[in-house]
Design a protein around this motif. Structure first.
Motif, PDB file in Angstrom:
ATOM      1  N   GLY A   1       0.777  -1.230   0.000  1.00  0.00           N
ATOM      2  CA  GLY A   1       0.000   0.000   0.000  1.00  0.00           C
ATOM      3  C   GLY A   1       0.806   1.277   0.000  1.00  0.00           C
ATOM      4  N   THR A   2       2.048   1.208   0.458  1.00  0.00           N
ATOM      5  CA  THR A   2       2.824   2.437   0.595  1.00  0.00           C
ATOM      6  C   THR A   2       3.108   3.092  -0.753  1.00  0.00           C
ATOM      7  N   GLY A   3       3.143   2.326  -1.808  1.00  0.00           N
ATOM      8  CA  GLY A   3       3.427   2.906  -3.123  1.00  0.00           C
ATOM      9  C   GLY A   3       2.208   3.404  -3.864  1.00  0.00           C
ATOM     10  N   MET A   4       1.013   3.265  -3.276  1.00  0.00           N
ATOM     11  CA  MET A   4      -0.207   3.631  -3.995  1.00  0.00           C
ATOM     12  C   MET A   4      -0.232   5.102  -4.419  1.00  0.00           C
ATOM     13  N   ARG A   5       0.150   5.993  -3.514  1.00  0.00           N
ATOM     14  CA  ARG A   5       0.105   7.423  -3.860  1.00  0.00           C
ATOM     15  C   ARG A   5       1.046   7.730  -5.016  1.00  0.00           C
ATOM     16  N   ALA A   6       2.227   7.138  -5.003  1.00  0.00           N
ATOM     17  CA  ALA A   6       3.191   7.370  -6.085  1.00  0.00           C
ATOM     18  C   ALA A   6       2.657   6.852  -7.414  1.00  0.00           C
ATOM     19  N   VAL A   7       1.999   5.706  -7.391  1.00  0.00           N
ATOM     20  CA  VAL A   7       1.420   5.159  -8.621  1.00  0.00           C
ATOM     21  C   VAL A   7       0.341   6.104  -9.149  1.00  0.00           C
ATOM     22  N   LEU A   8      -0.523   6.567  -8.259  1.00  0.00           N
ATOM     23  CA  LEU A   8      -1.577   7.499  -8.668  1.00  0.00           C
ATOM     24  C   LEU A   8      -0.964   8.787  -9.230  1.00  0.00           C
ATOM     25  N   ALA A   9       0.056   9.290  -8.579  1.00  0.00           N
ATOM     26  CA  ALA A   9       0.706  10.525  -9.030  1.00  0.00           C
ATOM     27  C   ALA A   9       1.345  10.364 -10.409  1.00  0.00           C
ATOM     28  N   SER A  10       1.726   9.148 -10.760  1.00  0.00           N
ATOM     29  CA  SER A  10       2.398   8.919 -12.045  1.00  0.00           C
ATOM     30  C   SER A  10       1.424   8.797 -13.216  1.00  0.00           C
ATOM     31  N   ARG A  11       0.142   8.738 -12.942  1.00  0.00           N
ATOM     32  CA  ARG A  11      -0.859   8.587 -14.012  1.00  0.00           C
ATOM     33  C   ARG A  11      -1.042   9.898 -14.770  1.00  0.00           C
ATOM     34  N   PRO A  12      -1.415   9.812 -16.062  1.00  0.00           N
ATOM     35  CA  PRO A  12      -1.645  11.035 -16.844  1.00  0.00           C
ATOM     36  C   PRO A  12      -2.727  11.906 -16.201  1.00  0.00           C
ATOM     37  N   ILE A  13      -2.485  13.189 -16.127  1.00  0.00           N
ATOM     38  CA  ILE A  13      -3.392  14.112 -15.434  1.00  0.00           C
ATOM     39  C   ILE A  13      -4.766  14.171 -16.098  1.00  0.00           C
ATOM     40  N   GLU A  14      -4.825  13.935 -17.419  1.00  0.00           N
ATOM     41  CA  GLU A  14      -6.104  14.017 -18.128  1.00  0.00           C
ATOM     42  C   GLU A  14      -6.923  12.723 -18.021  1.00  0.00           C
TER      43      GLU A  14
ATOM     44  N   LEU B   1      -5.458  12.856  -4.947  1.00  0.00           N
ATOM     45  CA  LEU B   1      -6.609  13.186  -5.787  1.00  0.00           C
ATOM     46  C   LEU B   1      -6.951  14.671  -5.702  1.00  0.00           C
ATOM     47  N   ALA B   2      -6.959  15.213  -4.500  1.00  0.00           N
ATOM     48  CA  ALA B   2      -7.264  16.635  -4.316  1.00  0.00           C
ATOM     49  C   ALA B   2      -6.275  17.490  -5.099  1.00  0.00           C
ATOM     50  N   GLN B   3      -5.008  17.128  -5.011  1.00  0.00           N
ATOM     51  CA  GLN B   3      -3.972  17.883  -5.721  1.00  0.00           C
ATOM     52  C   GLN B   3      -4.162  17.765  -7.238  1.00  0.00           C
ATOM     53  N   ARG B   4      -4.405  16.565  -7.732  1.00  0.00           N
ATOM     54  CA  ARG B   4      -4.583  16.333  -9.170  1.00  0.00           C
ATOM     55  C   ARG B   4      -5.778  17.086  -9.728  1.00  0.00           C
ATOM     56  N   LEU B   5      -6.846  17.163  -8.944  1.00  0.00           N
ATOM     57  CA  LEU B   5      -8.103  17.730  -9.427  1.00  0.00           C
ATOM     58  C   LEU B   5      -8.314  19.183  -8.999  1.00  0.00           C
ATOM     59  N   GLY B   6      -7.353  19.733  -8.267  1.00  0.00           N
ATOM     60  CA  GLY B   6      -7.468  21.116  -7.825  1.00  0.00           C
ATOM     61  C   GLY B   6      -8.591  21.320  -6.813  1.00  0.00           C
ATOM     62  N   LEU B   7      -8.801  20.321  -5.979  1.00  0.00           N
ATOM     63  CA  LEU B   7      -9.858  20.386  -4.967  1.00  0.00           C
ATOM     64  C   LEU B   7      -9.249  20.679  -3.599  1.00  0.00           C
ATOM     65  N   ASP B   8     -10.048  21.246  -2.727  1.00  0.00           N
ATOM     66  CA  ASP B   8      -9.609  21.527  -1.358  1.00  0.00           C
ATOM     67  C   ASP B   8      -9.939  20.301  -0.497  1.00  0.00           C
ATOM     68  N   PRO B   9      -8.915  19.608   0.002  1.00  0.00           N
ATOM     69  CA  PRO B   9      -9.179  18.393   0.782  1.00  0.00           C
ATOM     70  C   PRO B   9      -9.920  18.659   2.098  1.00  0.00           C
ATOM     71  N   ASP B  10      -9.925  19.916   2.555  1.00  0.00           N
ATOM     72  CA  ASP B  10     -10.612  20.240   3.802  1.00  0.00           C
ATOM     73  C   ASP B  10     -12.101  20.526   3.602  1.00  0.00           C
ATOM     74  N   THR B  11     -12.486  20.895   2.378  1.00  0.00           N
ATOM     75  CA  THR B  11     -13.897  21.246   2.162  1.00  0.00           C
ATOM     76  C   THR B  11     -14.599  20.352   1.136  1.00  0.00           C
ATOM     77  N   ASP B  12     -13.864  19.783   0.200  1.00  0.00           N
ATOM     78  CA  ASP B  12     -14.471  18.917  -0.811  1.00  0.00           C
ATOM     79  C   ASP B  12     -14.536  17.476  -0.317  1.00  0.00           C
ATOM     80  N   LEU B  13     -15.696  16.874  -0.447  1.00  0.00           N
ATOM     81  CA  LEU B  13     -15.878  15.480  -0.027  1.00  0.00           C
ATOM     82  C   LEU B  13     -15.300  14.485  -1.028  1.00  0.00           C
ATOM     83  N   TYR B  14     -15.241  14.856  -2.295  1.00  0.00           N
ATOM     84  CA  TYR B  14     -14.866  13.911  -3.340  1.00  0.00           C
ATOM     85  C   TYR B  14     -13.549  13.162  -3.073  1.00  0.00           C
ATOM     86  N   PRO B  15     -12.456  13.823  -2.723  1.00  0.00           N
ATOM     87  CA  PRO B  15     -11.195  13.070  -2.575  1.00  0.00           C
ATOM     88  C   PRO B  15     -11.283  11.921  -1.565  1.00  0.00           C
ATOM     89  N   GLN B  16     -11.858  12.175  -0.397  1.00  0.00           N
ATOM     90  CA  GLN B  16     -11.978  11.113   0.614  1.00  0.00           C
ATOM     91  C   GLN B  16     -12.932  10.015   0.149  1.00  0.00           C
TER      92      GLN B  16
END
Length: 194
Positions: free
Chosen positions: A64-77, A134-149
């Motif tokens: 599981g530790t590499g999951m964020r890195a894998v997600l970050a490596s995906r094409p932004i579009e 996800l919040a960073q990729r999508l330009g969402l605020d992780p403190d106010t947007d429910l979508y990332p969680q």
């Protein structure tokens, strides 16, 4: 050289623990038995692991530790569902690559309440990591947007469901096909990000 030796000892301890635990069950195996089987002292065991739960959970924690890195490596579009599916599949593929050992570990974790609880604790951290990415990729605020969680939680629920089906079938079901089916079900919700 010292790091390599350290890794070899950790691997020996893990393998000894997994064999004993799969054979005798989690509750009956002692740390003394694990250490003796690995040919080390109890003190050495505690240099590598805090508990016998940690020995088992470490196998999947590494996955599981590499999951964020894998997600970050995906094409932004790329659609969020495709990015998250790929992220989960990379972790499932790590299991499939070590299928006999991984299957034993997954079954042990899912069948042992103390291990299952520890595994779910680890997944909480993975969810936070995925949500932040996800919040960073999508330009969402992780403190106010429910979508990332919510999206990270759905992806990890799919991961959990695939692990359960795969282990329940004694490895007979294909993890790739299970992952595809799980994400086909949740993709519409994942891709409905505002």
């Amino acid at each position: 050289m010292a790091q390599r030796k350290r890794q070899l000892v950790a691997n020996e301890l893990s393998e000894a623990a997994l064999q004993l635990l799969a054979l005798k069950g989690f509750d009956t195996v002692t740390i003394d038995e694990i250490a003796a089987t690995a040919g080390v002292s109890k003190r050495t065991f505690f240099r590598y692991f805090a508990s016998k739960e940690d020995v088992v959970v470490q196998f999947l924690a590494d996955m599981g530790t590499g999951m964020r890195a894998v997600l970050a490596s995906r094409p932004i579009e790329e659609q969020p569902s495709a990015s998250l599916q790929h992220t989960v599949w990379v972790s499932m593929a790590a299991c499939a690559d070590h299928s006999d050992r991984a299957l034993r570990v997954v079954q042990l974790i899912l069948r042992t309440p103390a291990l299952r609880a520890r595994f779910l604790e680890r997944q909480d951290q993975w969810r936070d990591d995925l949500a932040a990415e996800l919040a960073q990729r999508l330009g969402l605020d992780p403190d106010t947007d429910l979508y990332p969680q919510l999206a990270a939680g759905m992806a990890l629920t799919a991961f959990d469901a695939v692990l359960q089906r795969w282990s329940g079938s004694d490895g007979a079901e294909d993890p790739a096909e299970l992952t595809d089916r799980a994400f086909a079900t949740i993709a519409p919700a994942l891709d409905s990000v505002e």
